[in-house]
Design a protein around this motif. Structure first.
Motif, mmCIF file in Angstrom:
data_model
loop_
_atom_site.group_PDB
_atom_site.id
_atom_site.type_symbol
_atom_site.label_atom_id
_atom_site.label_comp_id
_atom_site.label_asym_id
_atom_site.label_seq_id
_atom_site.Cartn_x
_atom_site.Cartn_y
_atom_site.Cartn_z
ATOM 1 N N LYS A 83 0.842 -1.201 0.000
ATOM 2 C CA LYS A 83 0.000 0.000 0.000
ATOM 3 C C LYS A 83 0.874 1.247 0.000
ATOM 4 O O LYS A 83 1.860 1.336 0.709
ATOM 5 C CB LYS A 83 -0.888 0.002 1.249
ATOM 6 N N GLY A 84 0.530 2.196 -0.821
ATOM 7 C CA GLY A 84 1.224 3.473 -0.853
ATOM 8 C C GLY A 84 2.386 3.558 -1.826
ATOM 9 O O GLY A 84 2.859 4.645 -2.107
ATOM 10 N N VAL A 85 2.864 2.431 -2.314
ATOM 11 C CA VAL A 85 3.986 2.441 -3.254
ATOM 12 C C VAL A 85 3.625 1.553 -4.434
ATOM 13 O O VAL A 85 3.281 0.392 -4.261
ATOM 14 C CB VAL A 85 5.283 1.917 -2.597
ATOM 15 N N ALA A 86 3.693 2.117 -5.617
ATOM 16 C CA ALA A 86 3.392 1.344 -6.823
ATOM 17 C C ALA A 86 4.690 0.957 -7.512
ATOM 18 O O ALA A 86 5.653 1.721 -7.541
ATOM 19 C CB ALA A 86 2.526 2.163 -7.767
ATOM 20 N N ALA A 87 4.716 -0.232 -8.062
ATOM 21 C CA ALA A 87 5.890 -0.718 -8.790
ATOM 22 C C ALA A 87 5.757 -0.321 -10.253
ATOM 23 O O ALA A 87 5.355 -1.104 -11.094
ATOM 24 C CB ALA A 87 6.020 -2.226 -8.645
ATOM 25 N N ARG A 88 6.114 0.913 -10.545
ATOM 26 C CA ARG A 88 6.024 1.405 -11.920
ATOM 27 C C ARG A 88 7.349 1.194 -12.642
ATOM 28 O O ARG A 88 8.407 1.247 -12.042
ATOM 29 C CB ARG A 88 5.662 2.880 -11.913
ATOM 30 N N GLN A 89 7.255 0.978 -13.930
ATOM 31 C CA GLN A 89 8.431 0.771 -14.776
ATOM 32 C C GLN A 89 9.298 2.023 -14.776
ATOM 33 O O GLN A 89 8.798 3.137 -14.907
ATOM 34 C CB GLN A 89 7.991 0.440 -16.200
ATOM 35 N N GLY A 90 10.604 1.852 -14.647
ATOM 36 C CA GLY A 90 11.527 2.962 -14.697
ATOM 37 C C GLY A 90 11.928 3.291 -16.123
ATOM 38 O O GLY A 90 11.601 2.573 -17.069
ATOM 39 N N ILE A 91 12.634 4.397 -16.282
ATOM 40 C CA ILE A 91 13.131 4.791 -17.598
ATOM 41 C C ILE A 91 14.648 4.887 -17.541
ATOM 42 O O ILE A 91 15.250 4.902 -16.471
ATOM 43 C CB ILE A 91 12.515 6.137 -18.060
ATOM 44 N N ASN A 92 15.262 4.928 -18.689
ATOM 45 C CA ASN A 92 16.699 5.115 -18.826
ATOM 46 C C ASN A 92 17.491 3.996 -18.144
ATOM 47 O O ASN A 92 18.507 4.236 -17.514
ATOM 48 C CB ASN A 92 17.108 6.486 -18.287
ATOM 49 N N GLY A 93 17.001 2.772 -18.236
ATOM 50 C CA GLY A 93 17.732 1.631 -17.708
ATOM 51 C C GLY A 93 17.383 1.240 -16.282
ATOM 52 O O GLY A 93 17.886 0.239 -15.779
ATOM 53 N N TYR A 94 16.555 2.012 -15.605
ATOM 54 C CA TYR A 94 16.139 1.667 -14.249
ATOM 55 C C TYR A 94 14.987 0.671 -14.309
ATOM 56 O O TYR A 94 14.136 0.731 -15.184
ATOM 57 C CB TYR A 94 15.676 2.907 -13.476
ATOM 58 N N LEU A 95 14.953 -0.244 -13.334
ATOM 59 C CA LEU A 95 13.867 -1.215 -13.297
ATOM 60 C C LEU A 95 12.577 -0.605 -12.760
ATOM 61 O O LEU A 95 11.488 -1.001 -13.169
ATOM 62 C CB LEU A 95 14.256 -2.423 -12.436
ATOM 63 N N TYR A 96 12.696 0.346 -11.834
ATOM 64 C CA TYR A 96 11.525 0.983 -11.229
ATOM 65 C C TYR A 96 11.671 2.495 -11.277
ATOM 66 O O TYR A 96 12.769 3.024 -11.486
ATOM 67 C CB TYR A 96 11.360 0.539 -9.771
#
Length: 124
Positions: A83-96
């Motif tokens: 709760k409170g933190v979403a696992a969103r896709q990262g950009i520029n080579g980051y996983l999150y």
């Protein structure tokens, strides 16, 4: 005559396979605590690959219950169950994304404290 030669070679190969299955050991995933810490810290520094991260979060760790609890927290985060933190896709080579990376860094700092405060044990 050719039949006997082929039969004997096939029988030899079959015996080698059976011996390998009987006396070989199955592959196991037993990461050390320091390896998992490096994996978690690699989320922030882009050194952790998707394959290594996927292997870590999707494979249970049976030899270390404390390390398994850290893995389960990472798995729950990845599945969106925190709760409170979403696992969103990262950009520029980051996983999150940035929030996800900060959450993983919190887990990494807890694991680091756990490793530093763990008693020494020596196997004889």
């Amino acid at each position: 005559m050719e039949f006997i030669a082929v039969f004997l070679v096939s029988l030899l190969v079959l015996f080698i396979l059976v011996a390998g299955v009987l006396f070989g050991r199955p592959p196991v995933y037993q990461p050390e605590r320091e390896d998992v810490l490096a994996l978690l810290q690699g989320i922030g520094s882009r050194s952790t690959t998707e394959a290594a991260w996927g292997l870590f979060i999707h494979t249970p760790i049976t030899h270390d219950p404390e390390l398994e609890s850290f893995r389960q927290r990472c798995y729950q985060f990845d599945q969106g169950e925190v709760k409170g933190v979403a696992a969103r896709q990262g950009i520029n080579g980051y996983l999150y994304d940035m929030n996800g990376r900060s959450y993983i860094q919190e887990i990494a700092s807890e694991l680091d404290r756990f490793i530093r405060n763990a008693p020494l044990s020596i196997d004889f």
